[in-house]
Design an enzyme around this catalytic site. Structure first.
Site: not given
Length: 591
Positions: A288, A286, A284, A363
């Site tokens: 950012e 990620d 995965d 979120y």
């Protein structure tokens, strides 16, 4: 005399043919059992045969001519231990396969196994009599399997019985992140994950170095945790285990690595090496974020969105190549932003070609960067407050840009955010604030007021806080007038509604950040995860769907047909039968 000659010819030719035919009769009889353990995994077990060097496993969706080279799935010529990986550090006691033998490390070493100070030679490899078929298995499909023993002299034994199995339909995904630091104050080890209730576990986070190498963020916890995952994978083969690389604090070098072909290759090589070493199921990513907007100090470039796609494409190609070698499908997923300004930099239509699914981080719509309080993860925007965005707006945008909406996984938080010095107007909602209180696991300076759900639930039961519900946004909040503290969070009611929303939008499932926050230390209670199961109408194990299946929000009971042995007539067939019949006729005529 003619009778004798004919009889001898009959015996000699028949014996010659039978001893040179591809399929040979063996004294040992293999009994095969096959059981679907997930929509994309079939567990195979057969009785072992002495003296074999391996077992050929055949699979077909058609019963006719199953024993054919085109249906050869793989050859089981390995033990239950992993193969030696070059330039990998092995700890004392680790056992590996190498050149037909099992070897045990005597000390920390990366040298190839050989008798001496570093390795102990144990025994020749005895092929295991079990395997799991992960290789491009699809849901709701009927497969036929047989196993054929191959002896050390190259001859093949009699095939096993043919077993017919039907895989269940693909379930909705329940993806949970497990944090590497969960083993410390939270006392939440990998063994505490409720594996019966999840489909995917993402290990957060491994670190990407400037040269492209994926390595440990915590050199003590990471290898220990992944060893635990490796053991748990054998116990829960239907659950997918992935490494997650990056995250908010470890995304510094994604931009220069993605821009450099050599560094991309090293990223892919080192990640796949870890996946293989610990028998995991994929990665995965990620990042950012491509193009900026993440943690201060991260590298960013206008070329990041383009290079992000290149990285995914090359990762997909390398994972597919590794999968062909390892007889399984390796997963490639990403964590994607809820912020649409950031999300719109990426060509998601192109990206989704290479991704198994996309975990949308719906979120953190508010935080310390927000001027007034609000909801951390509002399902819909409250028109009476500022426009911080909403889950509905984010998901509708992704649906427009991702052709297959079942690849979109809706993120839900198992944590909340708190704000200090909030005036009592509107019970603290949409009000100015000053700073944050202490969070669950540290001071305000360390945690910025982030609280685990179980901690918030205890506060909700106390007399110091009052519970409120926003019927626009479909989420709760707490407010303490005496403490002047505002807490935004999700509870079982809002999680259930979001799960139902996911079903109504025909998405691919629910993603959780993160699993340790749902359970109070010292207990086994997971109330938010239970709410997801209730919304999906699932009973454990969730990888065998009970009512809902991916791509359909219509309730229906799903049953898995029991594995059954297909009755087939055994004997000699094909050219051998014709030859024997002809010789028999010749013998009768001469007699």
């Amino acid at each position: 005399m003619k009778k004798i000659i004919s009889l001898l010819m009959f015996v000699m030719i028949t014996s010659f043919y039978l001893t040179t035919a591809p399929t040979l009769l063996a004294e040992e009889k293999i009994e095969l059992r096959a059981i679907p353990i997930a929509w994309d995994a079939v567990n195979l077990t057969w009785t072992p045969v002495p003296g074999v060097k391996g077992y050929e496993v055949y699979r077909s969706t058609n019963l006719d001519n199953i024993y054919s080279p085109v249906n050869l799935l793989f050859i089981v010529n390995w033990s239950n231990y992993t193969k030696y990986k070059e330039n990998w550090n092995y700890l004392p006691g680790e056992v590996v396969e190498y050149k037909g033998y099992l070897w045990r490390a005597k000390k920390v070493t990366s040298q190839p196994p050989q008798e001496g100070d570093h390795w102990e030679k144990l025994a020749p490899i005895t092929p295991t009599n079990t395997a799991v078929d992960y290789f491009n298995v699809t849901g709701n499909t009927t497969y036929y399997y047989i196993v054929v023993p191959v002896f050390r002299d190259g001859k093949r034994g009699e095939p096993s019985n043919i077993v017919k199995v039907t895989t269940p339909p693909q379930p909705y995904r329940i993806v949970v992140y497990y944090i590497s630091w969960g083993i410390y104050a939270r006392a939440f080890s990998p063994y505490d994950i409720p594996f019966e209730n999840v489909t995917h576990v993402n290990y957060a986070f491994l670190k990407l170095l400037e040269n492209g190498t994926v390595t440990w963020a915590d050199p003590w916890a990471d290898p220990m945790n992944l060893e635990s995952f490796k053991e748990l994978k054998s116990k829960y083969p239907a659950v997918k285990f992935l490494i997650s690389v990056g995250g908010w604090t470890l995304s510094k070098y994604f931009s220069p690595v993605a821009a450099d072909p050599a560094k991309r290759r090293e990223f892919i090589r080192s990640a796949i090496a870890i996946i293989r070493k610990y028998n995991l199921d994929g990665i995965d990513i990620d990042w950012e974020y491509p193009g900026g907007g993440g943690m201060e100090g991260n590298y960013a470039s206008p070329d990041d969105p383009k290079n992000f796609i290149i990285l995914l494409k090359e990762f997909r190609e390398a994972l597919d190549e590794a999968g062909r070698e390892d007889h399984k499908h390796y997963l490639l997923t990403v964590a994607a932003p809820a912020n649409l300004d950031i999300a719109s930099r990426i060509d998601w239509r192109e990206a989704s070609k290479y991704l198994d699914f996309i975990n949308v981080m719906t979120y953190d719509y508010i935080g310390l960067w927000s001027p007034v309080t609000g909801h951390n993860a509002p399902l819909y925007r409250n028109p009476n407050g500022p426009d911080y965005g909403s889950i509905d707006e984010t998901i509708k945008w992704y649906i427009e840009h991702v052709p297959d909406r079942t690849k979109i996984v809706l993120g839900v938080p198992f944590y909340g955010r708190s704000f200090a010095n909030v005036p009592p107007k509107n019970h603290g909602l949409f009000q100015p604030y000053s700073g944050t209180p202490a969070g669950t696991w540290g001071s305000a300076a360390e945690t910025h007021g982030v609280m685990d759900y179980w901690d918030i639930a205890e506060k909700a039961r106390s007399r110091e806080y009052e519970y409120f519900w926003d019927n626009y946004s479909k989420v709760p909040w707490l407010y303490s007038e005496s403490k002047r503290i505002f807490i935004t969070f999700d509870d079982p009611k809002s999680i259930l509604i979001k799960t139902q929303y996911m079903l109504n939008q025909s998405l691919g499932g629910i993603m959780v950040w993160e699993i340790t926050a749902d359970r109070k230390p010292g207990t086994h209670s997971h109330p938010l995860l239970v709410a997801i199961l209730e919304g999906l109408k699932e009973r454990p194990p969730v990888w065998i769907p009970d009512r809902y299946v991916l791509g359909s929000n219509v309730p229906r009971n799903v049953t898995i047909p029991e594995p059954e042995t297909v009755t087939t007539k055994r004997g000699i067939c094909g050219p051998a039968a014709i030859l024997i019949i002809a010789l028999f006729v010749l013998f009768k005529r001469n007699s």
